[in-house]
Motif scaffolding. Structure first.
Motif, PDB file in Angstrom:
ATOM      1  N   PRO A   1       1.131  -1.084  -0.119  1.00 14.85           N
ATOM      2  CA  PRO A   1       0.260  -0.271   0.411  1.00 14.85           C
ATOM      3  C   PRO A   1       1.156   1.371  -0.319  1.00 14.85           C
ATOM      4  N   SER A   2       2.152   1.370   0.836  1.00 16.64           N
ATOM      5  CA  SER A   2       2.904   2.298   0.911  1.00 16.64           C
ATOM      6  C   SER A   2       3.322   2.818  -0.421  1.00 16.64           C
ATOM      7  N   ASP A   3       4.027   1.994  -1.337  1.00 16.05           N
ATOM      8  CA  ASP A   3       4.448   2.132  -2.529  1.00 16.05           C
ATOM      9  C   ASP A   3       2.767   2.321  -3.209  1.00 16.05           C
ATOM     10  N   LEU A   4       2.081   1.689  -3.359  1.00 14.92           N
ATOM     11  CA  LEU A   4       0.851   2.479  -4.261  1.00 14.92           C
ATOM     12  C   LEU A   4       0.959   3.795  -4.384  1.00 14.92           C
ATOM     13  N   GLU A   5       0.630   4.464  -3.209  1.00 15.05           N
ATOM     14  CA  GLU A   5       0.979   5.605  -2.256  1.00 15.05           C
ATOM     15  C   GLU A   5       1.480   6.666  -2.929  1.00 15.05           C
ATOM     16  N   LYS A   6       2.522   5.641  -3.151  1.00 17.44           N
ATOM     17  CA  LYS A   6       3.695   6.805  -3.576  1.00 17.44           C
ATOM     18  C   LYS A   6       4.064   6.988  -4.940  1.00 17.44           C
ATOM     19  N   TRP A   7       3.436   5.791  -6.001  1.00 23.76           N
ATOM     20  CA  TRP A   7       3.587   5.651  -7.123  1.00 23.76           C
ATOM     21  C   TRP A   7       2.333   6.547  -7.495  1.00 23.76           C
ATOM     22  N   ILE A   8       0.699   6.456  -6.556  1.00 21.51           N
ATOM     23  CA  ILE A   8      -0.418   7.571  -7.424  1.00 21.51           C
ATOM     24  C   ILE A   8       0.331   9.014  -7.225  1.00 21.51           C
ATOM     25  N   ASP A   9       1.038   9.056  -5.368  1.00 23.23           N
ATOM     26  CA  ASP A   9       1.743  10.763  -5.608  1.00 23.23           C
ATOM     27  C   ASP A   9       2.245  11.364  -6.380  1.00 23.23           C
ATOM     28  N   ASP A  10       2.721  10.353  -7.060  1.00 22.50           N
ATOM     29  CA  ASP A  10       4.679  10.703  -8.340  1.00 22.50           C
ATOM     30  C   ASP A  10       4.590  10.659  -9.754  1.00 22.50           C
ATOM     31  N   LYS A  11       3.305   9.353  -9.597  1.00 22.01           N
ATOM     32  CA  LYS A  11       3.152   9.907 -11.339  1.00 22.01           C
ATOM     33  C   LYS A  11       2.193  10.213 -11.852  1.00 22.01           C
ATOM     34  N   LEU A  12       0.472  10.017 -10.556  1.00 19.88           N
ATOM     35  CA  LEU A  12      -0.396  10.677 -10.903  1.00 19.88           C
ATOM     36  C   LEU A  12      -0.478  12.093 -10.457  1.00 19.88           C
ATOM     37  N   PHE A  13      -0.499  12.541  -9.038  1.00 22.61           N
ATOM     38  CA  PHE A  13      -1.213  13.745  -8.635  1.00 22.61           C
ATOM     39  C   PHE A  13      -0.256  14.453  -8.922  1.00 22.61           C
ATOM     40  N   GLN A  14       1.595  14.686  -8.651  1.00 21.93           N
ATOM     41  CA  GLN A  14       2.314  15.550  -9.169  1.00 21.93           C
ATOM     42  C   GLN A  14       2.240  15.571 -10.375  1.00 21.93           C
ATOM     43  N   ALA A  15       2.112  14.423 -11.313  1.00 23.35           N
ATOM     44  CA  ALA A  15       2.559  15.017 -12.850  1.00 23.35           C
ATOM     45  C   ALA A  15       1.107  15.403 -13.330  1.00 23.35           C
ATOM     46  N   ILE A  16       0.171  16.026 -12.694  1.00 23.14           N
ATOM     47  CA  ILE A  16      -1.099  16.913 -13.268  1.00 23.14           C
ATOM     48  C   ILE A  16      -0.665  18.253 -13.375  1.00 23.14           C
ATOM     49  N   PRO A  17      -0.395  18.891 -15.593  1.00 20.50           N
ATOM     50  CA  PRO A  17       0.321  20.063 -14.839  1.00 20.50           C
ATOM     51  C   PRO A  17      -0.124  21.637 -14.397  1.00 20.50           C
ATOM     52  N   LEU A  18      -1.995  20.775 -14.115  1.00 14.44           N
ATOM     53  CA  LEU A  18      -3.191  21.733 -13.851  1.00 14.44           C
ATOM     54  C   LEU A  18      -3.054  21.753 -12.256  1.00 14.44           C
ATOM     55  N   ALA A  19      -3.254  23.371 -11.175  1.00 10.10           N
ATOM     56  CA  ALA A  19      -3.062  23.543  -9.958  1.00 10.10           C
ATOM     57  C   ALA A  19      -4.776  21.734  -9.620  1.00 10.10           C
TER      58      ALA A  19
END
Length: 64
Positions: free
Chosen positions: A4-22
């Motif tokens: 779960p911690s790896d999945l959360e990090k992947w979601i944050d790094d690869k999805l949420f932070q990658a969105i070019p909008l606020a």
């Protein structure tokens, strides 16, 4: 299986932070709980504030 911690990090790094909008995550009381890099660049000091304080510089909930 992904931990779960790896999945959360992947979601944050690869999805949420990658969105070019606020983007931000709010609770039911309109507190900004989390924001991505684009949001931080735009609104800087968002922590501990309500969305309507940040977006509209208001002390009350937006009606529209």
């Amino acid at each position: 299986m992904i931990a779960p911690s790896d999945l959360e990090k992947w979601i944050d790094d690869k999805l949420f932070q990658a969105i070019p909008l606020a983007a931000s995550i709010l609770d039911r009381e309109y507190n900004v709980l989390y924001a991505n890099y684009a949001y931080e660049a735009l609104f800087q000091d968002w922590q501990g504030n309500k969305c309507y304080n940040i977006y509209k510089d208001r002390n009350f909930i937006c009606t529209n």
